[in-house]
Design a protein around this motif. Structure first.
Motif, PDB file in Angstrom:
ATOM      1  N   MET A 108      -0.401  -6.256  -5.843  1.00  0.00           N
ATOM      2  CA  MET A 108      -1.395  -5.553  -5.052  1.00  0.00           C
ATOM      3  C   MET A 108      -0.710  -4.988  -3.817  1.00  0.00           C
ATOM      4  O   MET A 108       0.032  -5.674  -3.141  1.00  0.00           O
ATOM      5  N   GLN A 109      -0.976  -3.720  -3.542  1.00  0.00           N
ATOM      6  CA  GLN A 109      -0.422  -3.080  -2.354  1.00  0.00           C
ATOM      7  C   GLN A 109      -1.289  -3.389  -1.153  1.00  0.00           C
ATOM      8  O   GLN A 109      -2.481  -3.613  -1.273  1.00  0.00           O
ATOM      9  N   SER A 110      -0.681  -3.380   0.022  1.00  0.00           N
ATOM     10  CA  SER A 110      -1.421  -3.535   1.271  1.00  0.00           C
ATOM     11  C   SER A 110      -1.021  -2.410   2.198  1.00  0.00           C
ATOM     12  O   SER A 110       0.163  -2.189   2.433  1.00  0.00           O
ATOM     13  N   ILE A 111      -2.017  -1.680   2.693  1.00  0.00           N
ATOM     14  CA  ILE A 111      -1.774  -0.523   3.541  1.00  0.00           C
ATOM     15  C   ILE A 111      -2.515  -0.708   4.858  1.00  0.00           C
ATOM     16  O   ILE A 111      -3.674  -1.103   4.862  1.00  0.00           O
ATOM     17  N   ASN A 112      -1.848  -0.431   5.973  1.00  0.00           N
ATOM     18  CA  ASN A 112      -2.510  -0.456   7.269  1.00  0.00           C
ATOM     19  C   ASN A 112      -2.925   0.960   7.638  1.00  0.00           C
ATOM     20  O   ASN A 112      -2.091   1.856   7.684  1.00  0.00           O
ATOM     21  N   ILE A 113      -4.219   1.157   7.893  1.00  0.00           N
ATOM     22  CA  ILE A 113      -4.746   2.452   8.333  1.00  0.00           C
ATOM     23  C   ILE A 113      -5.428   2.193   9.683  1.00  0.00           C
ATOM     24  O   ILE A 113      -6.640   2.093   9.761  1.00  0.00           O
ATOM     25  N   CYS A 114      -4.640   2.008  10.710  1.00  0.00           N
ATOM     26  CA  CYS A 114      -5.194   1.697  12.026  1.00  0.00           C
ATOM     27  C   CYS A 114      -4.709   2.736  13.013  1.00  0.00           C
ATOM     28  O   CYS A 114      -3.527   3.007  13.106  1.00  0.00           O
ATOM     29  N   TYR A 120     -10.898  -3.377   0.277  1.00  0.00           N
ATOM     30  CA  TYR A 120     -10.209  -3.100  -0.977  1.00  0.00           C
ATOM     31  C   TYR A 120     -10.829  -1.864  -1.618  1.00  0.00           C
ATOM     32  O   TYR A 120     -12.042  -1.707  -1.613  1.00  0.00           O
ATOM     33  N   ILE A 121      -9.977  -1.009  -2.166  1.00  0.00           N
ATOM     34  CA  ILE A 121     -10.463   0.081  -3.009  1.00  0.00           C
ATOM     35  C   ILE A 121     -10.095  -0.303  -4.431  1.00  0.00           C
ATOM     36  O   ILE A 121      -8.939  -0.603  -4.731  1.00  0.00           O
ATOM     37  N   GLN A 122     -11.100  -0.312  -5.303  1.00  0.00           N
ATOM     38  CA  GLN A 122     -10.907  -0.711  -6.690  1.00  0.00           C
ATOM     39  C   GLN A 122     -11.184   0.471  -7.610  1.00  0.00           C
ATOM     40  O   GLN A 122     -12.218   1.120  -7.507  1.00  0.00           O
ATOM     41  N   SER A 123     -10.257   0.712  -8.513  1.00  0.00           N
ATOM     42  CA  SER A 123     -10.420   1.794  -9.484  1.00  0.00           C
ATOM     43  C   SER A 123     -11.214   1.284 -10.681  1.00  0.00           C
ATOM     44  O   SER A 123     -11.496   0.088 -10.799  1.00  0.00           O
ATOM     45  N   LEU A 124     -11.555   2.194 -11.585  1.00  0.00           N
ATOM     46  CA  LEU A 124     -12.306   1.811 -12.784  1.00  0.00           C
ATOM     47  C   LEU A 124     -11.543   0.823 -13.661  1.00  0.00           C
ATOM     48  O   LEU A 124     -12.146   0.017 -14.355  1.00  0.00           O
ATOM     49  N   ASP A 125     -10.216   0.869 -13.605  1.00  0.00           N
ATOM     50  CA  ASP A 125      -9.428  -0.072 -14.401  1.00  0.00           C
ATOM     51  C   ASP A 125      -9.157  -1.383 -13.654  1.00  0.00           C
ATOM     52  O   ASP A 125      -8.283  -2.157 -14.029  1.00  0.00           O
ATOM     53  N   LYS A 126      -9.939  -1.627 -12.599  1.00  0.00           N
ATOM     54  CA  LYS A 126      -9.948  -2.905 -11.858  1.00  0.00           C
ATOM     55  C   LYS A 126      -8.715  -3.148 -10.987  1.00  0.00           C
ATOM     56  O   LYS A 126      -8.489  -4.256 -10.529  1.00  0.00           O
ATOM     57  N   VAL A 127      -7.880  -2.113 -10.765  1.00  0.00           N
ATOM     58  CA  VAL A 127      -6.736  -2.254  -9.867  1.00  0.00           C
ATOM     59  C   VAL A 127      -7.240  -2.123  -8.441  1.00  0.00           C
ATOM     60  O   VAL A 127      -7.958  -1.177  -8.109  1.00  0.00           O
ATOM     61  N   LYS A 128      -6.867  -3.099  -7.596  1.00  0.00           N
ATOM     62  CA  LYS A 128      -7.305  -3.093  -6.197  1.00  0.00           C
ATOM     63  C   LYS A 128      -6.126  -2.799  -5.277  1.00  0.00           C
ATOM     64  O   LYS A 128      -5.030  -3.315  -5.491  1.00  0.00           O
ATOM     65  N   ILE A 129      -6.387  -1.986  -4.258  1.00  0.00           N
ATOM     66  CA  ILE A 129      -5.419  -1.748  -3.193  1.00  0.00           C
ATOM     67  C   ILE A 129      -6.061  -2.222  -1.901  1.00  0.00           C
ATOM     68  O   ILE A 129      -7.193  -1.846  -1.591  1.00  0.00           O
ATOM     69  N   ARG A 130      -5.327  -3.051  -1.175  1.00  0.00           N
ATOM     70  CA  ARG A 130      -5.855  -3.610   0.067  1.00  0.00           C
ATOM     71  C   ARG A 130      -5.512  -2.691   1.236  1.00  0.00           C
ATOM     72  O   ARG A 130      -4.391  -2.217   1.356  1.00  0.00           O
TER      73      ARG A 130
END
Length: 89
Positions: free
Chosen positions: A1-7, A18-28
């Protein structure tokens, strides 16, 4: 799982989403609760190699506007945003 800072320099405490795609992959993502979703959505779409106008993002079955913020949607740490491709007509 990736983790991205957007601050950026906006006010508010930092929360994890978390953003989750239809194939259940989550990006934090970590962002400030008063920050608009625009940067988060731009980053996600860039990483997925799609234009933002091809995507829609939903939370609690409601589409999220990029000018909205986690605070306005009463999101808590760990909230999941669902990413969906827009259907062409």
């Amino acid at each position: 799982m990736q983790s991205i800072n957007i601050c950026d320099d906006c006010d508010g405490k930092i929360i994890t989403l978390y953003i989750q795609s239809l194939d259940k992959v989550k990006i934090r993502y970590r962002m400030k609760e008063l920050q608009h979703f625009r940067d988060l959505f731009d980053d996600y779409c860039t990483k997925q190699m799609v234009c933002q106008n091809q995507m829609r993002f939903k939370y609690n079955n409601e589409e999220i506007d990029s000018t909205c913020s986690p605070f306005l949607l009463d999101m808590k740490n760990g909230a999941i945003i669902h990413s969906l491709l827009r259907h062409r007509m």
